[in-house]
Design a protein around this motif. Sequence first.
Motif: not given
Length: 139
Positions: A33-38
Amino acid sequence: MFLTNEALHQKTPQEITALLYEALLLNLEDAVTYIEEKNYIDANEKLQKASDIVHRLGAGINYEAGIIADQLEQLYNYIADKLVEANFKKDKALINDIIAVLKPIMESWNQAMKSNRDVQSKDVKQKVNVYENYSMYDN
């Protein structure tokens, strides 16, 4: 997920392993999730926590279990290596691959714990029945 030290000490090693699997999965899913949110800083933190959990799982292997212990060690080493690579690259696909490997292990572990509890319950019931039957004839 928050457990007090007292609650944690009341858990069996099998239950602690199940909790570690759950925490590992949650950290991996949060990292995706954090990677998707950069949000790479928080993703890094979650992947580091996941790596710590994998190392704890590896430290808890009972090598008296035979070949399965060796296979688990290899699997944990594979996951640890993939975690480092996924964290370096911030690669969701690698994390999802780890999740795909982890879920069947986690489900099998939980099923084995459930089956073991069922067996223990039957054993306890049989012992109680033997005791009750013996007590009835004792009078």
